[in-house]
Scaffold this motif. Structure first.
Motif, mmCIF file in Angstrom:
data_model
loop_
_atom_site.group_PDB
_atom_site.id
_atom_site.type_symbol
_atom_site.label_atom_id
_atom_site.label_comp_id
_atom_site.label_asym_id
_atom_site.label_seq_id
_atom_site.Cartn_x
_atom_site.Cartn_y
_atom_site.Cartn_z
ATOM 1 N N ASP A 16 -30.102 -13.607 79.764
ATOM 2 C CA ASP A 16 -29.243 -13.805 78.105
ATOM 3 C C ASP A 16 -29.973 -12.367 77.690
ATOM 4 O OD1 ASP A 16 -28.550 -16.818 78.632
ATOM 5 O OD2 ASP A 16 -30.977 -17.148 78.129
ATOM 6 N N ALA A 17 -28.996 -12.498 76.510
ATOM 7 C CA ALA A 17 -28.982 -11.163 76.183
ATOM 8 C C ALA A 17 -30.276 -10.962 75.031
ATOM 9 C CB ALA A 17 -27.973 -10.092 75.871
ATOM 10 N N ASP A 18 -30.878 -10.168 74.360
ATOM 11 C CA ASP A 18 -31.686 -10.369 73.495
ATOM 12 C C ASP A 18 -31.527 -10.018 71.991
ATOM 13 O OD1 ASP A 18 -34.309 -10.732 72.320
ATOM 14 O OD2 ASP A 18 -35.289 -10.432 73.804
ATOM 15 N N TYR A 19 -31.834 -9.827 70.697
ATOM 16 C CA TYR A 19 -31.130 -9.166 69.823
ATOM 17 C C TYR A 19 -31.891 -7.612 69.272
ATOM 18 C CZ TYR A 19 -35.952 -8.922 67.420
ATOM 19 O OH TYR A 19 -37.671 -8.744 67.172
ATOM 20 N N VAL A 20 -30.659 -6.686 68.688
ATOM 21 C CA VAL A 20 -30.874 -6.030 67.915
ATOM 22 C C VAL A 20 -30.904 -5.834 66.858
ATOM 23 C CG1 VAL A 20 -29.462 -2.957 68.034
ATOM 24 C CG2 VAL A 20 -30.144 -4.664 70.155
ATOM 25 N N GLU A 21 -31.924 -5.097 66.024
ATOM 26 C CA GLU A 21 -31.905 -5.258 64.939
ATOM 27 C C GLU A 21 -32.368 -3.914 63.700
ATOM 28 O OE1 GLU A 21 -33.536 -7.420 61.077
ATOM 29 O OE2 GLU A 21 -34.391 -8.349 62.748
ATOM 30 N N LEU A 22 -31.771 -3.073 63.014
ATOM 31 C CA LEU A 22 -31.551 -2.026 62.219
ATOM 32 C C LEU A 22 -32.168 -2.310 60.924
ATOM 33 C CD1 LEU A 22 -30.048 -1.819 64.475
ATOM 34 C CD2 LEU A 22 -29.238 0.877 63.292
ATOM 35 N N TYR A 23 -33.292 -1.699 60.840
ATOM 36 C CA TYR A 23 -33.808 -2.137 58.924
ATOM 37 C C TYR A 23 -34.282 -1.876 58.637
ATOM 38 C CZ TYR A 23 -36.548 -5.915 56.281
ATOM 39 O OH TYR A 23 -37.262 -6.407 54.900
ATOM 40 N N SER A 24 -34.451 -1.273 57.004
ATOM 41 C CA SER A 24 -34.919 -0.370 56.113
ATOM 42 C C SER A 24 -35.293 -1.229 54.559
ATOM 43 C CB SER A 24 -33.894 0.974 55.990
ATOM 44 O OG SER A 24 -34.256 1.923 54.796
ATOM 45 N N ASP A 25 -36.553 -1.120 54.676
ATOM 46 C CA ASP A 25 -36.838 -1.776 53.286
ATOM 47 C C ASP A 25 -36.808 -1.379 51.755
ATOM 48 O OD1 ASP A 25 -38.431 -4.253 54.141
ATOM 49 O OD2 ASP A 25 -40.355 -2.085 54.604
ATOM 50 N N TRP A 26 -36.721 -0.142 51.469
ATOM 51 C CA TRP A 26 -36.280 0.870 50.222
ATOM 52 C C TRP A 26 -35.066 1.984 50.934
ATOM 53 C CZ3 TRP A 26 -38.736 -2.407 46.953
ATOM 54 C CH2 TRP A 26 -39.377 -2.849 47.399
ATOM 55 N N GLY A 27 -34.299 1.626 51.432
ATOM 56 C CA GLY A 27 -33.577 2.823 51.633
ATOM 57 C C GLY A 27 -32.277 2.239 52.767
ATOM 58 N N PRO A 28 -31.625 3.334 53.376
ATOM 59 C CA PRO A 28 -30.369 3.286 53.395
ATOM 60 C C PRO A 28 -30.248 2.693 55.162
ATOM 61 C CG PRO A 28 -29.836 5.491 53.704
ATOM 62 C CD PRO A 28 -30.540 4.556 52.773
ATOM 63 N N VAL A 29 -28.873 1.915 55.897
ATOM 64 C CA VAL A 29 -28.819 2.191 57.561
ATOM 65 C C VAL A 29 -27.738 2.519 57.757
ATOM 66 C CG1 VAL A 29 -29.173 0.345 59.261
ATOM 67 C CG2 VAL A 29 -30.394 0.064 57.301
#
Length: 300
Positions: free
Chosen positions: A88-101
């Motif tokens: 099984d694959a797992d997840y990929v996440e890109l995150y920014s609290d106060w700005g761009p992605v």
């Protein structure tokens, strides 16, 4: 990895290296910015003697800025061992609290091939008070099976609060097929795209959504003469939620080659997925109500 800022161009590999070994997790957090151009791999290992390995996750977060141009891979391993399951694959996440992605790297969270196909993983991007631009292909589909059901596809989500969303890349999150006469096709999963208003001291209107990438969330096929059913497709849902600070932000799906949410074939066909584009109309509240109309919705 944690620090005030992160700039990386080299490979980070926590993938399995022994027969059927699981991948390890990759976590990068910075108080200010994450800027990555190196490849990251957290995949499960392949095998010829046992079941394949499952993937670990990849998580990148810069509080004020997140940019990735490297390929991010967290897919399940493949196996050729008789009767064994793909990883099984797992997840990929890109995150920014106060700005761009910003992302242009390919995201690979496919299920691994085997007698029983592995499930795809999730791929998510979130920008608070910033733009979200993606041009990296997202592969989150389930693998095909010869024993049992096809692998399920993974969820794909792109969300920005107070910033524009632009995507030009393909999103592939279909369910895998099966050749087992008693097995069912895997299910496709959802694509969720959401632009919201936000703000720190004053409200920032919701940004436009511009989408031009191919989408395939179809259910996997089963054997037509067998007892298994076709897999259900995932839904496409995109929304601009402007509320009472609406500035007629646009929701545009334009220039894509196809959007496919077909149910899979089988003894009984799988359910097709929905396609919904929604631009919210609101009101400004005070002594009098005043309309805050939503912008246009375009799908061609």
């Amino acid at each position: 990895i944690e620090g005030s800022s992160y700039t990386g161009s080299g490979k980070i590999e926590t993938n399995g290296t022994l027969e059927g070994q699981n991948g390890g997790d990759i976590y990068v957090y910075a108080d200010y910015a994450v800027i990555n151009s190196g490849k990251m791999n957290a995949s499960g290992d392949d095998s010829t003697t046992v079941a394949a390995g499952n993937a670990g996750y990849i998580y990148l977060e810069g509080d004020y800025y997140t940019q990735n141009t490297g390929n991010l891979t967290a897919r399940g391993g493949n196996t050729t061992f008789a009767g064994a399951a793909g990883g099984d694959a797992d997840y990929v996440e890109l995150y920014s609290d106060w700005g761009p992605v910003f992302n242009s790297g390919a995201i690979d969270v496919r299920g691994g091939e085997g007698a029983t196909g592995g499930d795809g993983g999730d791929a998510e991007m979130y920008a608070y008070l910033g733009k979200l631009y993606n041009s990296g292909k997202i592969s989150a589909y389930g693998a095909n099976s010869t024993v049992g059901n096809g692998g399920n596809g993974g969820y794909v989500g792109l969300e920005a609060d107070g910033g524009q969303i632009r995507n030009s890349a393909s999103v592939l999150a279909w369910g895998g097929d099966t050749t087992d006469v008693a097995g069912s096709g895997g299910n496709g999963d959802e694509l969720y795209v959401y632009s919201d208003y936000s703000g720190l001291y004053e409200y920032t209107p919701a940004g436009d959504i511009y989408w031009s990438g191919q989408i395939d969330l179809s259910g996997g096929d089963a054997v037509a003469t067998g007892t298994g059913n076709g897999g259900s497709a995932g839904d496409v849902y995109a929304e601009v939620y402007g509320s009472d600070v609406n500035l007629k932000s646009k929701l545009v799906f334009l220039g894509y080659s196809k959007i496919q949410t077909n149910g899979g074939d089988g003894n009984h066909g799988g359910s097709a997925g929905g396609y919904e584009l929604y631009n919210y109309d609101g009101y400004v509240y005070g002594d009098e109500y005043a309309p805050a109309p939503g912008g246009s919705v375009i799908s061609e």
